[in-house]
Design a protein around this motif. Sequence first.
Motif, PDB file in Angstrom:
ATOM      1  N   ALA A 142     -20.071  25.170 -48.047  1.00 54.36           N
ATOM      2  CA  ALA A 142     -19.278  25.844 -47.012  1.00 54.36           C
ATOM      3  C   ALA A 142     -20.124  26.221 -45.798  1.00 54.36           C
ATOM      4  O   ALA A 142     -19.580  26.663 -44.784  1.00 54.36           O
ATOM      5  N   SER A 143     -21.443  26.036 -45.897  1.00 54.61           N
ATOM      6  CA  SER A 143     -22.289  26.325 -44.728  1.00 54.61           C
ATOM      7  C   SER A 143     -22.375  25.120 -43.802  1.00 54.61           C
ATOM      8  O   SER A 143     -22.920  25.215 -42.706  1.00 54.61           O
ATOM      9  N   GLY A 144     -21.862  23.978 -44.242  1.00 51.20           N
ATOM     10  CA  GLY A 144     -21.989  22.754 -43.446  1.00 51.20           C
ATOM     11  C   GLY A 144     -20.724  22.446 -42.669  1.00 51.20           C
ATOM     12  O   GLY A 144     -19.741  23.189 -42.716  1.00 51.20           O
ATOM     13  N   GLY A 145     -20.756  21.317 -41.968  1.00 49.08           N
ATOM     14  CA  GLY A 145     -19.677  20.958 -41.054  1.00 49.08           C
ATOM     15  C   GLY A 145     -18.302  20.860 -41.703  1.00 49.08           C
ATOM     16  O   GLY A 145     -17.396  21.647 -41.416  1.00 49.08           O
ATOM     17  N   LEU A 146     -18.131  19.909 -42.614  1.00 51.91           N
ATOM     18  CA  LEU A 146     -16.802  19.647 -43.162  1.00 51.91           C
ATOM     19  C   LEU A 146     -16.360  20.757 -44.118  1.00 51.91           C
ATOM     20  O   LEU A 146     -15.175  21.110 -44.167  1.00 51.91           O
ATOM     21  N   GLY A 147     -17.305  21.344 -44.842  1.00 52.90           N
ATOM     22  CA  GLY A 147     -16.975  22.427 -45.776  1.00 52.90           C
ATOM     23  C   GLY A 147     -16.509  23.680 -45.037  1.00 52.90           C
ATOM     24  O   GLY A 147     -15.529  24.319 -45.438  1.00 52.90           O
ATOM     25  N   ALA A 162     -23.030  27.936 -50.969  1.00 54.90           N
ATOM     26  CA  ALA A 162     -24.057  26.993 -50.495  1.00 54.90           C
ATOM     27  C   ALA A 162     -25.378  27.753 -50.553  1.00 54.90           C
ATOM     28  O   ALA A 162     -25.408  28.901 -51.018  1.00 54.90           O
ATOM     29  N   ARG A 163     -26.446  27.134 -50.058  1.00 58.18           N
ATOM     30  CA  ARG A 163     -27.742  27.818 -50.146  1.00 58.18           C
ATOM     31  C   ARG A 163     -28.015  28.731 -48.950  1.00 58.18           C
ATOM     32  O   ARG A 163     -28.656  29.762 -49.092  1.00 58.18           O
ATOM     33  N   ARG A 164     -27.533  28.360 -47.756  1.00 58.40           N
ATOM     34  CA  ARG A 164     -27.892  29.149 -46.561  1.00 58.40           C
ATOM     35  C   ARG A 164     -26.968  30.351 -46.384  1.00 58.40           C
ATOM     36  O   ARG A 164     -25.878  30.252 -45.811  1.00 58.40           O
ATOM     37  N   LYS A 165     -27.499  31.498 -46.844  1.00 53.03           N
ATOM     38  CA  LYS A 165     -26.726  32.732 -46.930  1.00 53.03           C
ATOM     39  C   LYS A 165     -26.200  33.201 -45.574  1.00 53.03           C
ATOM     40  O   LYS A 165     -25.033  33.620 -45.466  1.00 53.03           O
ATOM     41  N   ASN A 212     -15.022  20.502 -54.082  1.00 56.02           N
ATOM     42  CA  ASN A 212     -16.383  20.061 -54.360  1.00 56.02           C
ATOM     43  C   ASN A 212     -16.852  19.224 -53.182  1.00 56.02           C
ATOM     44  O   ASN A 212     -16.605  18.009 -53.109  1.00 56.02           O
ATOM     45  N   ASN A 213     -17.524  19.884 -52.246  1.00 59.05           N
ATOM     46  CA  ASN A 213     -17.845  19.243 -50.977  1.00 59.05           C
ATOM     47  C   ASN A 213     -19.349  19.119 -50.711  1.00 59.05           C
ATOM     48  O   ASN A 213     -19.760  18.271 -49.921  1.00 59.05           O
ATOM     49  N   ALA A 214     -20.177  19.939 -51.378  1.00 65.70           N
ATOM     50  CA  ALA A 214     -21.624  19.910 -51.102  1.00 65.70           C
ATOM     51  C   ALA A 214     -22.153  18.501 -51.323  1.00 65.70           C
ATOM     52  O   ALA A 214     -21.791  17.835 -52.298  1.00 65.70           O
ATOM     53  N   VAL A 273     -28.600   5.279 -53.052  1.00 68.10           N
ATOM     54  CA  VAL A 273     -28.275   6.375 -53.985  1.00 68.10           C
ATOM     55  C   VAL A 273     -26.997   7.097 -53.526  1.00 68.10           C
ATOM     56  O   VAL A 273     -26.227   7.599 -54.350  1.00 68.10           O
ATOM     57  N   TYR A 274     -26.767   7.094 -52.242  1.00 66.79           N
ATOM     58  CA  TYR A 274     -25.514   7.698 -51.730  1.00 66.79           C
ATOM     59  C   TYR A 274     -24.321   6.869 -52.211  1.00 66.79           C
ATOM     60  O   TYR A 274     -23.344   7.416 -52.727  1.00 66.79           O
ATOM     61  N   ASN A 275     -24.424   5.526 -52.088  1.00 62.20           N
ATOM     62  CA  ASN A 275     -23.354   4.645 -52.586  1.00 62.20           C
ATOM     63  C   ASN A 275     -23.084   4.932 -54.064  1.00 62.20           C
ATOM     64  O   ASN A 275     -21.932   5.098 -54.488  1.00 62.20           O
ATOM     65  N   PRO A 313     -14.036  10.264 -46.760  1.00 60.87           N
ATOM     66  CA  PRO A 313     -14.142  10.227 -45.293  1.00 60.87           C
ATOM     67  C   PRO A 313     -14.995   9.030 -44.857  1.00 60.87           C
ATOM     68  O   PRO A 313     -15.886   8.597 -45.594  1.00 60.87           O
ATOM     69  N   ALA A 314     -14.699   8.525 -43.666  1.00 63.87           N
ATOM     70  CA  ALA A 314     -15.597   7.523 -43.063  1.00 63.87           C
ATOM     71  C   ALA A 314     -16.600   8.310 -42.237  1.00 63.87           C
ATOM     72  O   ALA A 314     -17.381   9.075 -42.799  1.00 63.87           O
ATOM     73  N   LEU A 315     -16.552   8.222 -40.918  1.00 57.10           N
ATOM     74  CA  LEU A 315     -17.574   8.882 -40.101  1.00 57.10           C
ATOM     75  C   LEU A 315     -17.028  10.109 -39.386  1.00 57.10           C
ATOM     76  O   LEU A 315     -16.061  10.010 -38.618  1.00 57.10           O
ATOM     77  N   PHE A 316     -17.657  11.252 -39.643  1.00 56.56           N
ATOM     78  CA  PHE A 316     -17.321  12.517 -38.984  1.00 56.56           C
ATOM     79  C   PHE A 316     -18.616  13.142 -38.503  1.00 56.56           C
ATOM     80  O   PHE A 316     -19.631  13.076 -39.203  1.00 56.56           O
ATOM     81  N   GLU A 317     -18.572  13.816 -37.350  1.00 60.42           N
ATOM     82  CA  GLU A 317     -19.797  14.446 -36.865  1.00 60.42           C
ATOM     83  C   GLU A 317     -20.063  15.733 -37.640  1.00 60.42           C
ATOM     84  O   GLU A 317     -19.178  16.567 -37.817  1.00 60.42           O
ATOM     85  N   SER A 318     -21.281  15.864 -38.143  1.00 61.50           N
ATOM     86  CA  SER A 318     -21.711  17.072 -38.863  1.00 61.50           C
ATOM     87  C   SER A 318     -23.228  17.038 -38.849  1.00 61.50           C
ATOM     88  O   SER A 318     -23.834  16.084 -38.355  1.00 61.50           O
ATOM     89  N   GLU A 319     -23.842  18.048 -39.458  1.00 64.96           N
ATOM     90  CA  GLU A 319     -25.309  18.045 -39.545  1.00 64.96           C
ATOM     91  C   GLU A 319     -25.824  16.783 -40.221  1.00 64.96           C
ATOM     92  O   GLU A 319     -26.888  16.278 -39.913  1.00 64.96           O
TER      93      GLU A 319
END
Length: 257
Positions: A16-21, A39-42, A91-93, A160-162, A191-197
């Motif tokens: 939830a600290s990232g773009g799509l989450g 997420a990790r970044r409090k 489950n987005n992380a 490894v992502y695939n 998702p295909a391509l979305f702008e995020s970190e």
Amino acid sequence: MSLFELTGKVAFVTGASGGLGADAARAYAEYGADVVLFARRKERLEALAKEIEATGRRALAVDGDVTNEDDVKAAVQKAIDTFGHIDILLNNAGVAAAGTVETLTIENWDKSMDINVKGMFLTSKYIVPHMRKQKYGKIVNIASINALLASKDPSLSRHVYNASKAAVRGLTAGMAASYMAENITVNSVGPALFESEMTENTLFKHEAFLNSYNTICPASRPGKKGELNGTILYLSSDASSYVTAQHILVDGGMAIV
Ligand SMILES: NC(=O)c1ccc[n+]([C@@H]2O[C@H](COP(=O)([O-])OP(=O)(O)OC[C@H]3O[C@@H](n4cnc5c(N)ncnc54)[C@H](OP(=O)(O)O)[C@@H]3O)[C@@H](O)[C@H]2O)c1
């Protein structure tokens, strides 16, 4: 509107600290849900929790690592202690490590598989029992178009992502079959391509990739901020009460060309 209404529901969002989450957490709150932000970044989680609470919904920020069983167990317990129930699990992380089987190290491989797959296993392991008890649950696993599509360009290879995102689809199918009778649906989103970190300094800076994406993709552009939320809300709400084990691509038509 009422089919998509989430008032009274609690959504547990990983990454939830990232773009799509973060975007999805805002959308859940907009449709009436209270949210657990994990997420990790409090600091980021706390800032988002404040933003969501200002809209009148409740938000709980819990920092932790999805690969750490104690962190996940404690976060789920904290969510239950605070809200009494968890109805939605997003489950987005995830991480998208570059590399081929030749260039990836075992450490790279394990780290990606742990975050992208084991993390979903752990959150599900501790949240499904609560969903079973209440005979209600909506689980949405974020996979990727890269569960299916890959590139021969070495600068775009993400083996490894695939593999990890294909595993997400397998896990989704297995869980869906086991839990539909308990009124728990389990679906995945690609998702295909979305702008995020994850993409802003990599794919969005790769001019050749971006040009070819825009040329090939029927939409002629990447996904815009918020364009994933409709599918996530659909799979997280009663609008999808008889839909399980599905994989919905949000790709501007990319996979059909
Ligand atoms: N952006 C795209 O084009 C795209 C396309 C297809 C699929 N996806 C998928 O969409 C999901 C979200 O990605 P995004 O684009 O929003 O990327 P992002 O902005 O980089 O966000 C990734 C999130 O995952 C969290 N995370 C990473 N490792 C974690 C760990 N060990 N424990 C807990 N949280 C962890 C990060 O939080 P912390 O660092 O604070 O822990 C962050 O909140 C990912 O699963 C990704 O594979 C994205």
